[in-house]
Design a protein around this motif. Structure first.
Motif, PDB file in Angstrom:
ATOM      1  N   LEU A  85       2.367   0.894   5.376  1.00 49.35           N
ATOM      2  CA  LEU A  85       1.902   1.904   4.435  1.00 49.35           C
ATOM      3  C   LEU A  85       3.024   2.883   4.120  1.00 49.35           C
ATOM      4  CD1 LEU A  85      -0.475   3.347   2.908  1.00 49.35           C
ATOM      5  CD2 LEU A  85      -0.660   4.757   4.954  1.00 49.35           C
ATOM      6  N   ARG A  86       3.261   3.090   2.852  1.00 47.68           N
ATOM      7  CA  ARG A  86       4.231   4.065   2.370  1.00 47.68           C
ATOM      8  C   ARG A  86       3.480   5.374   2.110  1.00 47.68           C
ATOM      9  NH1 ARG A  86       5.124   0.890  -1.378  1.00 47.68           N
ATOM     10  NH2 ARG A  86       6.867  -0.331  -0.719  1.00 47.68           N
ATOM     11  N   HIS A  87       4.001   6.508   2.582  1.00 49.96           N
ATOM     12  CA  HIS A  87       3.382   7.824   2.355  1.00 49.96           C
ATOM     13  C   HIS A  87       4.411   8.722   1.676  1.00 49.96           C
ATOM     14  CE1 HIS A  87       1.900  11.884   4.112  1.00 49.96           C
ATOM     15  NE2 HIS A  87       1.356  11.673   2.935  1.00 49.96           N
ATOM     16  N   LEU A  88       4.096   9.139   0.460  1.00 44.90           N
ATOM     17  CA  LEU A  88       4.982  10.010  -0.301  1.00 44.90           C
ATOM     18  C   LEU A  88       4.310  11.362  -0.484  1.00 44.90           C
ATOM     19  CD1 LEU A  88       5.943   7.482  -3.128  1.00 44.90           C
ATOM     20  CD2 LEU A  88       7.202   7.944  -1.031  1.00 44.90           C
ATOM     21  N   PRO A 146       0.815  -1.216   0.000  1.00 45.44           N
ATOM     22  CA  PRO A 146       0.000   0.000   0.000  1.00 45.44           C
ATOM     23  C   PRO A 146       0.853   1.273   0.000  1.00 45.44           C
ATOM     24  CG  PRO A 146       0.074  -0.914   2.203  1.00 45.44           C
ATOM     25  CD  PRO A 146       0.830  -1.866   1.318  1.00 45.44           C
ATOM     26  N   THR A 147       0.440   2.232  -0.803  1.00 51.30           N
ATOM     27  CA  THR A 147       1.146   3.510  -0.899  1.00 51.30           C
ATOM     28  C   THR A 147       0.131   4.642  -1.006  1.00 51.30           C
ATOM     29  OG1 THR A 147       2.989   2.467  -2.086  1.00 51.30           O
ATOM     30  CG2 THR A 147       2.835   4.865  -2.214  1.00 51.30           C
ATOM     31  N   LEU A 148       0.354   5.685  -0.247  1.00 50.90           N
ATOM     32  CA  LEU A 148      -0.414   6.916  -0.374  1.00 50.90           C
ATOM     33  C   LEU A 148       0.511   7.959  -0.980  1.00 50.90           C
ATOM     34  CD1 LEU A 148      -2.717   8.936   0.109  1.00 50.90           C
ATOM     35  CD2 LEU A 148      -1.864   9.191   2.451  1.00 50.90           C
ATOM     36  N   VAL A 149       0.120   8.496  -2.134  1.00 53.52           N
ATOM     37  CA  VAL A 149       0.883   9.565  -2.774  1.00 53.52           C
ATOM     38  C   VAL A 149       0.068  10.842  -2.604  1.00 53.52           C
ATOM     39  CG1 VAL A 149       2.038  10.383  -4.852  1.00 53.52           C
ATOM     40  CG2 VAL A 149       1.808   7.923  -4.458  1.00 53.52           C
ATOM     41  N   GLU A 150       0.655  11.807  -1.936  1.00 56.96           N
ATOM     42  CA  GLU A 150      -0.006  13.079  -1.658  1.00 56.96           C
ATOM     43  C   GLU A 150       0.636  14.161  -2.518  1.00 56.96           C
ATOM     44  OE1 GLU A 150      -0.284  16.258   2.027  1.00 56.96           O
ATOM     45  OE2 GLU A 150       0.266  14.179   2.463  1.00 56.96           O
ATOM     46  N   ASN A 182     -12.294  15.596   5.493  1.00 61.01           N
ATOM     47  CA  ASN A 182     -12.498  14.883   6.754  1.00 61.01           C
ATOM     48  C   ASN A 182     -11.597  13.656   6.815  1.00 61.01           C
ATOM     49  OD1 ASN A 182     -14.196  12.312   6.127  1.00 61.01           O
ATOM     50  ND2 ASN A 182     -15.194  13.950   4.954  1.00 61.01           N
ATOM     51  N   ALA A 183     -11.170  13.333   8.013  1.00 61.65           N
ATOM     52  CA  ALA A 183     -10.245  12.219   8.222  1.00 61.65           C
ATOM     53  C   ALA A 183     -10.908  10.872   7.950  1.00 61.65           C
ATOM     54  CB  ALA A 183      -9.677  12.259   9.634  1.00 61.65           C
ATOM     55  N   ALA A 184     -12.217  10.790   8.165  1.00 55.02           N
ATOM     56  CA  ALA A 184     -12.922   9.513   7.965  1.00 55.02           C
ATOM     57  C   ALA A 184     -12.828   9.045   6.519  1.00 55.02           C
ATOM     58  CB  ALA A 184     -14.378   9.635   8.396  1.00 55.02           C
ATOM     59  N   ALA A 185     -12.956   9.961   5.576  1.00 54.54           N
ATOM     60  CA  ALA A 185     -12.861   9.590   4.160  1.00 54.54           C
ATOM     61  C   ALA A 185     -11.455   9.087   3.825  1.00 54.54           C
ATOM     62  CB  ALA A 185     -13.229  10.770   3.272  1.00 54.54           C
ATOM     63  N   ILE A 186     -10.459   9.709   4.407  1.00 55.51           N
ATOM     64  CA  ILE A 186      -9.076   9.273   4.180  1.00 55.51           C
ATOM     65  C   ILE A 186      -8.864   7.891   4.788  1.00 55.51           C
ATOM     66  CG2 ILE A 186      -6.643   9.809   4.583  1.00 55.51           C
ATOM     67  CD1 ILE A 186      -7.567  12.799   4.813  1.00 55.51           C
ATOM     68  N   ALA A 231      -5.633  10.500  10.068  1.00 56.44           N
ATOM     69  CA  ALA A 231      -5.908   9.235   9.389  1.00 56.44           C
ATOM     70  C   ALA A 231      -4.671   8.335   9.363  1.00 56.44           C
ATOM     71  CB  ALA A 231      -6.407   9.494   7.968  1.00 56.44           C
ATOM     72  N   LEU A 232      -3.509   8.925   9.133  1.00 62.47           N
ATOM     73  CA  LEU A 232      -2.280   8.133   9.054  1.00 62.47           C
ATOM     74  C   LEU A 232      -1.830   7.617  10.413  1.00 62.47           C
ATOM     75  CD1 LEU A 232      -0.214  10.135   6.423  1.00 62.47           C
ATOM     76  CD2 LEU A 232      -1.224   7.857   6.157  1.00 62.47           C
TER      77      LEU A 232
END
Length: 110
Positions: free
Chosen positions: A52-55, A21-25, A94-98, A44-45
């Motif tokens: 989870l990778r967050h970029l 899993p990766t989140l690209v922001e 909202n954090a819930a959607a994330i 959320a994170l």
């Protein structure tokens, strides 16, 4: 969540080859909407697994990675699993959607 958006970018091929899993922001350090979204993204994170990778990628004119994803507004969150886009959120409010989208890419129900 106060880490700046990185100017150095991976290539699209590198992202497509990632496993897991990766989140690209996508955003910019000067964008007010991006700054306002940081507490929501951080919340959320905080509950996300360490796998989870967050970029955080700086976007703008002439930035090929953002163009390859069709980014038009900031922040845009791209949720990838094994290099494939599963979902995206544009200007999350909202954090819930994330959290819900993070749950999809880490393979557990929200």
């Amino acid at each position: 969540m106060n880490a700046p958006y990185e100017t150095a970018q991976p290539s699209r091929a590198e992202l497509d080859a990632l496993r897991g899993p990766t989140l690209v922001e996508f955003g910019t350090n000067w964008c007010g909407i991006c700054k306002a979204a940081q507490p929501l993204i951080g919340e959320a994170l905080a509950e996300a697994p360490t796998t989870l990778r967050h970029l955080k990628v700086e976007d703008g004119s002439g930035r090929p990675l953002g163009r390859s994803f069709g980014i038009k507004l900031w922040p845009t969150l791209i949720f990838l699993r094994d290099g494939q886009e599963i979902a995206r959120l544009v200007r999350p409010d909202n954090a819930a959607a994330i959290r819900e989208q993070l749950a999809h890419i880490v393979g557990r129900a929200a």
